[in-house]
Design a protein around this motif. Structure first.
Motif, mmCIF file in Angstrom:
data_model
loop_
_atom_site.group_PDB
_atom_site.id
_atom_site.type_symbol
_atom_site.label_atom_id
_atom_site.label_comp_id
_atom_site.label_asym_id
_atom_site.label_seq_id
_atom_site.Cartn_x
_atom_site.Cartn_y
_atom_site.Cartn_z
ATOM 1 N N HIS A 152 8.431 44.272 101.985
ATOM 2 C CA HIS A 152 8.095 45.689 101.348
ATOM 3 C C HIS A 152 7.205 45.638 99.990
ATOM 4 N N VAL A 306 0.707 56.602 110.937
ATOM 5 C CA VAL A 306 1.386 55.353 110.711
ATOM 6 C C VAL A 306 2.055 55.470 112.187
ATOM 7 N N LYS A 307 2.695 56.901 112.006
ATOM 8 C CA LYS A 307 3.575 56.307 113.876
ATOM 9 C C LYS A 307 2.190 55.985 114.781
ATOM 10 N N ASN A 310 2.131 52.157 114.570
ATOM 11 C CA ASN A 310 3.906 51.425 114.838
ATOM 12 C C ASN A 310 3.926 51.551 116.206
ATOM 13 N N ASP A 311 3.620 52.663 116.922
ATOM 14 C CA ASP A 311 3.169 52.593 118.616
ATOM 15 C C ASP A 311 2.272 51.459 119.664
ATOM 16 N N VAL A 315 1.296 46.229 116.247
ATOM 17 C CA VAL A 315 0.865 46.098 114.932
ATOM 18 C C VAL A 315 2.502 46.836 114.781
ATOM 19 N N THR A 316 2.755 46.371 113.120
ATOM 20 C CA THR A 316 3.753 46.386 112.660
ATOM 21 C C THR A 316 2.899 47.154 110.672
ATOM 22 N N CYS A 317 3.128 48.625 111.202
ATOM 23 C CA CYS A 317 2.407 49.614 109.677
ATOM 24 C C CYS A 317 3.936 49.883 108.781
ATOM 25 N N VAL A 319 5.604 51.816 105.759
ATOM 26 C CA VAL A 319 5.330 53.691 105.215
ATOM 27 C C VAL A 319 5.271 53.667 104.114
ATOM 28 N N ALA A 328 -1.062 47.511 107.416
ATOM 29 C CA ALA A 328 -0.121 47.194 109.169
ATOM 30 C C ALA A 328 -0.845 45.686 108.986
ATOM 31 N N CYS A 365 -3.315 41.129 107.785
ATOM 32 C CA CYS A 365 -2.865 42.271 107.885
ATOM 33 C C CYS A 365 -4.219 43.265 107.462
ATOM 34 N N ARG A 398 4.840 51.532 122.320
ATOM 35 C CA ARG A 398 6.353 50.199 121.673
ATOM 36 C C ARG A 398 7.000 51.962 121.569
#
Length: 399
Positions: A152, A306-307, A310-311, A315-317, A319, A328, A365, A398
């Motif tokens: 992070h 953001v949710k 991430n779904d 993709v990984t975002c 917070v 992301a 990203c 996801r």
């Protein structure tokens, strides 16, 4: 004619975020439905009280030259704000107004960098796309300090030590961060303070997003640490928190001796700012309820956007703790961030900024602004999900 341009300008790249925005505008002009998430601009109007103050200033004839440092009443009010909200010991003589936050960055760097001496300025990456070019324009050499998505982007002494040299003069620090949304913790502030003292460095702390934070958290202002207060230049402005991007109003807070040198640059480049604009800014500082409503709106959009990201499989975002950007990492058939951004624009008709524009820490990203209408954000999620799943081979959310 064979023009002989400034050689430094020949090596400075254009702004990646502006380039994406311009491309999106061209597509829209052709009748193509594009959702733009590339621009870092609030989707609110300037608070009424600030606009009325600006209009009153024009009507009152406040349209003449002003002091290079800025309107005294505004400088006094900014100093009070910094004392009360940021823990920075400041008075009117520690403040200079600038035409936007970008010029405050340039003035701060230009004040300490001598062209031709190969002096370096460290920049924590991922970093706003203009820091490196501004350092170059000021005659310095930008040196990137690469932080990691996996941690992070936590600041470590090891990362700082790996980039410092005898030519280093300053470090640019930006929190809340554009593009990652990270805020500066007390632990990280202490690491930066110890590092600056050990190497006799100036810390240029860009805090333009400091009023936009979430979950009752606040980013530490470096100049609030007494042991380094005399070596910190705090930069801020009115564009983001008060939705005053077009008013072009920024400021710097620094020791009086530093402000005096910055003032020389102002006198010979911009002369001064318009008085009626500064009167609008003075009113904006007291528009706390307006700013709180803006932040609450960003927070609500942050939550579902953001949710939603991430779904999406692949993709990984992170917070974001501050600012109004979603940052992301996208796993998409080995594509780099520029290829991902191009694909999303071409296939999903969604404009995002490639992460590599912000340094190596942005590999794979993308940056997306959620200072955008909720309906557009939800539509952008649907479009990006369909486009990404088209390659990744899944349309399921996801879990």
């Amino acid at each position: 004619m064979n023009y002989k341009f400034n050689e430094t300008l020949l090596t400075i790249p254009p702004s990646a975020s502006l380039a994406v925005s311009e491309k999106a505008k061209r597509l829209k002009a052709e009748g193509i439905d594009v959702i733009t998430l590339a621009t870092g601009e609030p989707d609110f109007d300037t608070p009424d009280a600030a606009r009325i103050a600006g209009i009153a200033g024009i009507a009152g004839g406040h349209t003449h030259y002003n002091a290079a440092l800025g309107l005294p009443a505004l400088r006094q009010r900014i100093a009070r704000k910094l004392c009360e909200e940021n823990g920075i010991d400041a008075s009117e003589e520690n403040i200079i107004l600038t035409p936007g936050g970008k010029y405050a960055v340039y003035e701060a760097i230009r004040t300490f960098i001598t062209p031709g001496k190969a002096e370096e300025v460290m920049i924590l990456n991922p970093a706003w796309v203009s820091y490196g070019p501004i350092v170059m324009a000021a005659g310095g050499i930008p040196v990137n300090v690469e932080l990691s998505f996996e941690t992070h982007y936590k600041i470590t002494r090891e990362a700082l030590d790996s980039a410092v040299s005898k030519q280093t003069r300053a470090v640019i620090v930006n929190y809340p961060n554009n593009p990652t949304g990270c805020i500066l913790s007390q632990e990280e502030a202490e690491i930066l303070a110890d590092f600056a003292l050990a190497h006799d460095l100036i810390l240029i702390s860009d805090e333009i997003y400091e009023r936009i934070t979430y979950d009752k958290k606040q980013s530490v202002s470096l100049a609030s640490l007494p042991q380094i207060a005399d070596r910190v230049i705090t930069l801020n402005g009115f564009s983001k928190a008060a939705a005053m991007t077009g008013w072009r109003l920024g400021y710097a807070c620094a020791p009086k001796e530093v402000i005096g040198k910055m003032s020389i640059l102002s006198q010979h480049t911009i002369s001064c700012l318009s008085q009626f604009s500064m009167e609008a800014a003075l009113a904006a500082l007291d528009c706390q309820e307006d700013i709180a409503r803006m932040v609450a709106s960003y927070d609500a959009r942050r939550s579902f956007f953001v949710k939603g990201l991430n779904d999406i499989p692949g993709v990984t975002c992170l917070v974001p703790q501050g600012a109004f950007y979603a940052w992301a990492k996208v796993d998409l058939a080995g594509k780099d961030s520029f290829e991902i951004a191009d694909y999303l624009l071409d296939e999903a008709r969604v404009a995002v900024v490639p992460g590599d524009s912000y340094g190596k820490g942005g590999s794979r990203c993308i940056r997306m602004s959620f200072a955008t209408a909720e309906a557009d954000l939800r539509e952008a999620l649907d479009r990006m999900r369909a486009a990404i799943c088209k390659i990744n081979g899944s349309s399921e959310v996801r879990k």
